[in-house]
Write an enzyme that holds these catalytic residues in place. Structure first.
Site, PDB file in Angstrom:
ATOM      1  N   LYS A  51       0.855  -1.234   0.036  1.00 50.92           N
ATOM      2  CA  LYS A  51      -0.114  -0.042  -0.089  1.00 50.92           C
ATOM      3  C   LYS A  51       0.818   1.319   0.111  1.00 50.92           C
ATOM      4  O   LYS A  51       0.704   2.221  -0.783  1.00 50.92           O
ATOM      5  CB  LYS A  51      -1.040  -0.041   1.436  1.00 50.92           C
ATOM      6  CG  LYS A  51      -1.866   1.240   1.385  1.00 50.92           C
ATOM      7  CD  LYS A  51      -1.183   2.211   2.402  1.00 50.92           C
ATOM      8  CE  LYS A  51      -0.623   2.020   3.431  1.00 50.92           C
ATOM      9  NZ  LYS A  51      -1.444   1.745   4.804  1.00 50.92           N
ATOM     10  N   GLU A 440       7.049  22.439  14.177  1.00 49.21           N
ATOM     11  CA  GLU A 440       7.376  23.447  14.986  1.00 49.21           C
ATOM     12  C   GLU A 440       6.173  24.035  15.822  1.00 49.21           C
ATOM     13  O   GLU A 440       6.212  24.729  16.906  1.00 49.21           O
ATOM     14  CB  GLU A 440       8.429  24.714  14.660  1.00 49.21           C
ATOM     15  CG  GLU A 440       7.745  25.576  13.966  1.00 49.21           C
ATOM     16  CD  GLU A 440       8.674  26.739  13.496  1.00 49.21           C
ATOM     17  OE1 GLU A 440       9.512  27.135  14.244  1.00 49.21           O
ATOM     18  OE2 GLU A 440       8.602  27.041  12.303  1.00 49.21           O
TER      19      GLU A 440
END
Ligand code: NDP
Length: 446
Positions: A51, A440
């Site tokens: 997959k 971040e």
């Protein structure tokens, strides 16, 4: 004392069975394993690995399109499905061989035949009979299709990985992991895709904000999502199929894929006969040590229908081996299991959803942001990233992290460590961001 051929005999050489057998053999016991399909199981042969290779194949379309804003030529080169399939098959063959070699190196005897329990210590393997002090059932699961007239004509994920040619159009039935991943793969490869779900939104059990944001992005990519669609019948028509819903809606398509769940592979291997207790859906019932109702028979992985993920099956298998053969009792901790859905874009998630957190912790704090990643500025792609963090209001402990965006699985694996260490929102806040990155945002949420 009874003499057995093996100290441990495993039925099923997928992720859980192989991990348990190798770990057990490393402590000295005589271990055998049998498999009637290919060694490697669902994950390696007909699941996660193939997959993901097809998913990578589809991602190049984005790369070609995005490259224009960065100064590259605008032509998307032609795509050849048979090349991708052949290369994928070669890689699966390689991994299959590695698994076989790993078993041999570990000293595990491999029987390439179907195993069936004759009694609590005896397994019929092809035309042989072997005895074992302990037996491990690790037979995994298999796709189920809806009991709807004609639905047996639908392909499942097994066939989707082997299609001789790409269809022009595809209807995917279901809204779980497999349905979403294959809808996105085939759309990326140029197929007209419609996904039908019986509920209102895709991916039941995931955080609602993430589910809805994913639907927005999938729709933007041209995937049609039909909610509240309960299939009533599937008929063959010229050039394809007609899928009719109970409310009269009709879809015509070249191919239909059923992705409506998987069932434990527990029938026809003698479990009922030796008295192993099973749930109504065929899941082998086990205790916290993966022990079944027959004391010397154990079961791990999808056949137990606990958390049906490869790394969980591996962890269960190794825990069983450590407990039985290394005098090192281990119970699996099912908290904070990170998981991903490799759709377009990906989802990465660990811990509780907002609804679960509210339910279990009462007062919670929600931090959420949605933004266009820097890469999409020059490419002009509209796609947005969503990041969401859920914390307990009283203690600040982070209860869940969710992300929609293509780096999400890589980021969320690390956040799983933080959650298992009991990190609080304040711990996230005092961690300096890595700039410029999407990750971040997890430490700058206000
Ligand atoms: P899921 O259980 O995730 O999804 C099944 C889907 O089928 C749901 O959308 C469900 O709808 C729908 N469905 C079930 N019954 C019916 C019905 N009678 N009529 C209409 N729709 C129905 O199963 P999958 O097959 O997608 O995946 C199986 C397991 O494999 C997953 O649970 C996961 O653990 C694992 N997996 C993990 C992957 C990964 O980690 N990336 C990738 C692929 C699989 P509803 O939501 O309404 O119940």
């Amino acid at each position: 004392m009874a003499h057995y051929d093996f100290d441990l005999f495993t039925i099923g050489a997928g992720s859980g069975g192989v991990a348990a057998s190798r770990r057990a053999a490393s402590y000295g016991p005589r271990v055998g394993i049998c498999e009637d399909s290919r060694v490697g199981g669902t994950c390696v042969i007909r699941g996660c690995v193939p997959k993901k290779l097809l998913m990578y194949g589809g991602q190049f379309r984005d790369a070609f399109e995005d490259s224009v804003g960065y100064g590259w030529d605008s032509r998307v080169p032609p795509f050849d499905w048979p090349t991708l399939l052949q290369n994928k098959d070669r890689e699966i063959d390689r991994l299959n061989q590695i698994y076989i070699t790993m078993l041999a190196k570990a000293g595990v005897d491999l029987f390439t035949d179907r195993g069936r329990l004759i009694d609590a210590h005896t397994v019929q393997v092809g035309d042989r009979t072997v005895t074992a002090e302990r037996i491990l059932i690790a037979t995994g699961g298999w796709p189920v299709t809806l009991p709807v007239p004609g639905m047996e004509q639908a392909i499942t994920s097994n066939e989707a990985l082997e299609l001789p040619a790409l269809p022009h159009s595809l209807v995917v039935v279901g809204g779980g992991y497999i349905a979403v991943e294959f809808a996105c793969i085939f759309r990326a490869l140029g197929v007209q895709v419609t996904e039908v779900i019986r509920g209102e939104h895709l991916l039941n059990g995931f955080d609602d904000d993430i589910r809805i944001a994913l639907e927005t992005e999938m729709t933007r990519r041209g995937i049609r999502i039909e909610s509240g669609f309960k299939p009533e019948r599937l008929e063959q028509i010229e050039g394809g199929y007609r899928l009719t819903a109970t409310d009269g809606r009709v879809l015509e398509t070249e191919l239909v894929m059923a992705a409506t769940g998987r069932a434990p592979n527990s029938r026809g291997i003698g479990l009922e006969e030796v008295g192993v207790a099973m749930a109504g859906n065929g899941a082998v019932k086990v205790d916290d040590w993966s022990r079944t109702s027959v004391p010397n028979i154990y079961a791990v992985g999808d056949v137990t229908d606990r958390v049906n993920l490869t790394p969980v099956a591996i962890t269960e298998g190794r825990a069983m081996a450590e407990t039985l053969f290394n005098n090192n009792p281990i119970q699996v901790n099912y908290d904070n299991i990170p998981t991903a859905v490799f759709g377009s874009p990906h989802i990465g998630t660990v811990g509780l959803t907002e609804a679960q957190a509210r339910d279990r912790h009462g007062e919670i704090d929600i931090y959420r942001t949605s933004f266009r990643p820097m890469k999409n500025t020059l490419s002009g792609r509209e796609e947005k990233i969503m990041i969401k963090l859920i914390a307990d209001h009283a203690t600040g402990r982070v209860l869940g992290c969710h992300m929609l965006g293509n780096d999400a699985p890589e980021i969320v694996q690390g956040l799983g460590v933080a959650l298992n260490c009991g990190a609080t929102k304040a711990d996230f806040d005092r961690t300096i961001g890595l700039h410029p990155s999407a990750a971040e945002e997890f430490v700058t949420l206000r």
